[in-house]
Write a protein that holds these residues in place. Structure first.
Motif, PDB file in Angstrom:
ATOM      1  N   THR A  32     -63.649 -15.848  93.757  1.00  0.00           N
ATOM      2  CA  THR A  32     -64.603 -16.687  94.485  1.00  0.00           C
ATOM      3  C   THR A  32     -64.910 -15.886  95.664  1.00  0.00           C
ATOM      4  O   THR A  32     -63.953 -15.442  96.574  1.00  0.00           O
ATOM      5  N   GLU A  33     -66.303 -15.235  96.065  1.00  0.00           N
ATOM      6  CA  GLU A  33     -66.570 -14.857  97.162  1.00  0.00           C
ATOM      7  C   GLU A  33     -67.265 -15.667  98.079  1.00  0.00           C
ATOM      8  O   GLU A  33     -68.337 -16.326  97.779  1.00  0.00           O
ATOM      9  N   THR A  34     -66.760 -15.879  99.202  1.00  0.00           N
ATOM     10  CA  THR A  34     -67.333 -16.683 100.187  1.00  0.00           C
ATOM     11  C   THR A  34     -68.591 -15.870 101.009  1.00  0.00           C
ATOM     12  O   THR A  34     -68.449 -14.723 101.515  1.00  0.00           O
ATOM     13  N   ILE A  35     -69.800 -16.614 100.867  1.00  0.00           N
ATOM     14  CA  ILE A  35     -70.952 -16.080 101.619  1.00  0.00           C
ATOM     15  C   ILE A  35     -71.311 -16.658 102.729  1.00  0.00           C
ATOM     16  O   ILE A  35     -71.690 -17.980 102.652  1.00  0.00           O
ATOM     17  N   THR A  36     -71.164 -16.269 104.010  1.00  0.00           N
ATOM     18  CA  THR A  36     -71.388 -17.272 105.341  1.00  0.00           C
ATOM     19  C   THR A  36     -71.645 -16.140 106.178  1.00  0.00           C
ATOM     20  O   THR A  36     -71.957 -14.901 106.297  1.00  0.00           O
ATOM     21  N   GLY A  37     -72.004 -16.739 107.646  1.00  0.00           N
ATOM     22  CA  GLY A  37     -72.257 -15.811 108.704  1.00  0.00           C
ATOM     23  C   GLY A  37     -71.988 -16.778 110.029  1.00  0.00           C
ATOM     24  O   GLY A  37     -72.091 -17.941 109.881  1.00  0.00           O
ATOM     25  N   SER A  38     -72.050 -16.144 111.072  1.00  0.00           N
ATOM     26  CA  SER A  38     -71.724 -16.941 112.389  1.00  0.00           C
ATOM     27  C   SER A  38     -72.748 -17.705 112.823  1.00  0.00           C
ATOM     28  O   SER A  38     -72.704 -18.844 113.574  1.00  0.00           O
ATOM     29  N   ALA A  96     -71.795 -20.676 101.230  1.00  0.00           N
ATOM     30  CA  ALA A  96     -71.557 -20.898  99.803  1.00  0.00           C
ATOM     31  C   ALA A  96     -70.555 -20.000  99.224  1.00  0.00           C
ATOM     32  O   ALA A  96     -70.165 -19.119  99.684  1.00  0.00           O
ATOM     33  N   GLY A  97     -70.095 -20.460  97.994  1.00  0.00           N
ATOM     34  CA  GLY A  97     -69.062 -19.754  97.395  1.00  0.00           C
ATOM     35  C   GLY A  97     -69.720 -19.385  95.856  1.00  0.00           C
ATOM     36  O   GLY A  97     -70.358 -20.136  95.260  1.00  0.00           O
TER      37      GLY A  97
END
Length: 365
Positions: A148-154, A231-232
């Motif tokens: 699972t790849e976590t897609i996020t940002g500050s 999101a993952g």
């Protein structure tokens, strides 16, 4: 007696498809030999790409081309090897290797991204499922360290810069076709990338021939909320699932301006750039804050005046944002007389952005 000015803002919501393509299975059959050494993989992208604005209308589909991935686009890959028993029955699907690749040659090929350590995908003889994930960007790419790849940002702005696209190829047979072979090019014909996020923009319209002539707009800010910031992505399922609290916001227009408006009509339009947002359901209303400074003149004054417009409360809209669809939120500044700003009217209109004559849009088949 001096007359005051009332500014009305009509808000139009314009949803449309920008892709409806599925990610189907694709089989790359290569000649079988007894060679079982490790092969360094590259990709032939002929017949692969992104299908933009694929609508359900049959007339629209006829006008929707398959677009190549742009040169420099980076995508990540995870490969899972299938094992079988003596009866030919599948017994396991095991992670084998991962890589990061760069699109080259006018969108026709993809080779390992040499700026990244361990970017090369190397596979031994066997049958594999290959999964591809990209931010449709030449500067950032997804990680490949887990299922699972976590897609996020500050901040949400970091997230909205990522146009998340994905595809897969199932039952790909890896086999060298000559002795001493160390490289292998896999054809990706038919592997179409799907958009996993919603594409969103905002637009301010100023209609012509109103009681008040708008001469200019400055300090325009349109903020949208509440949104997810994380999101993952599950590689093998091909699904993107939002995580965390839905408490983020994004400025669709942060500091917009319109000047040099034709004083004879006052008509003008200001559009934002596209941003990409994680999909949302409609259990919580979308809200929009709008502020701007308006330069105008009236028939009674004849000279330029200026006034601030600010919504007394956010406008709310019960609307889901669906993956692979585009949404344009249109705000129309309308005057019904020379009065102080006090109201916002909401209207919702849909459209499909396809190459049809203007008088045919919305017509029946």
């Amino acid at each position: 007696m001096m007359k005051t000015i009332q500014h009305y803002l009509i808000f139009c919501f314009l949803p449309t498809l920008f892709t409806a393509c599925g990610v189907g299975d694709n089989l790359a059959m290569l000649p079988e030999t007894d060679e079982s050494g490790k092969l360094t993989v590259s990709f032939d992208l002929n017949g692969a790409g992104i299908r933009m604005d694929d609508a359900t209308d049959t007339r629209a589909n006829a006008n929707v081309p398959l677009e190549n991935l742009a040169d420099g686009t980076l995508f990540s890959i995870r490969a899972y090897k299938k094992t079988y028993n003596d009866k030919g029955e599948l017994t396991a699907t095991i992670f084998a290797d991962a890589g990061v690749y760069k699109v080259e040659s006018g969108g026709k090929t993809a080779n390992a991204y040499t700026s990244v350590t361990d970017a090369v995908l190397q596979l031994t003889r066997g049958i594999y499922d290959l999964y591809f994930l990209s931010y449709n960007s030449s500067t950032v790419y997804p990680g490949v360290t887990g299922d699972t790849e976590t897609i996020t940002g500050s901040t949400l702005a970091d997230v909205t810069s990522k146009d998340v696209i994905a595809t897969s190829m199932k039952d790909v047979q890896i086999q060298s076709d000559q002795d001493g072979q160390v490289t292998l090019t896999i054809p990706m014909d038919g592997a179409v990338f799907s958009h996993l996020c919603s594409r969103v923009k905002a637009r301010l319209d100023i209609p012509r021939n109103q009681p008040v002539i708008v001469l200019g707009v400055s300090a325009l800010k349109i903020t949208m909320k509440p949104l997810y910031g994380t999101a993952g992505y599950n590689w093998q399922k091909g699904t993107l699932s939002t995580t965390g609290e839905r408490n983020n916001s994004v400025d669709l227009i942060a500091s917009g301006a319109l000047s040099g408006i034709d004083s004879s009509t006052g008509a003008a339009t200001l559009s934002s750039s596209d941003v990409y947002l994680f999909p949302l359901n409609d259990d919580v209303p979308l809200e929009f804050d709008v502020t701007m400074t308006i330069a105008y003149k009236t028939s009674s004054s004849g000279s330029q005046l200026s006034g601030d417009f600010k919504l007394s409360s956010p406008v709310a809209l019960d609307k889901a944002l669906l993956a692979a669809k585009s949404y344009c939120f249109v705000f129309t500044l309308t005057y019904y007389g020379e009065l102080v700003p006090s109201d916002l009217t909401l209207d919702v209109t849909s459209y499909s952005p396809v190459n049809l004559p203007s008088d045919d849009v919305g017509a029946d088949d």
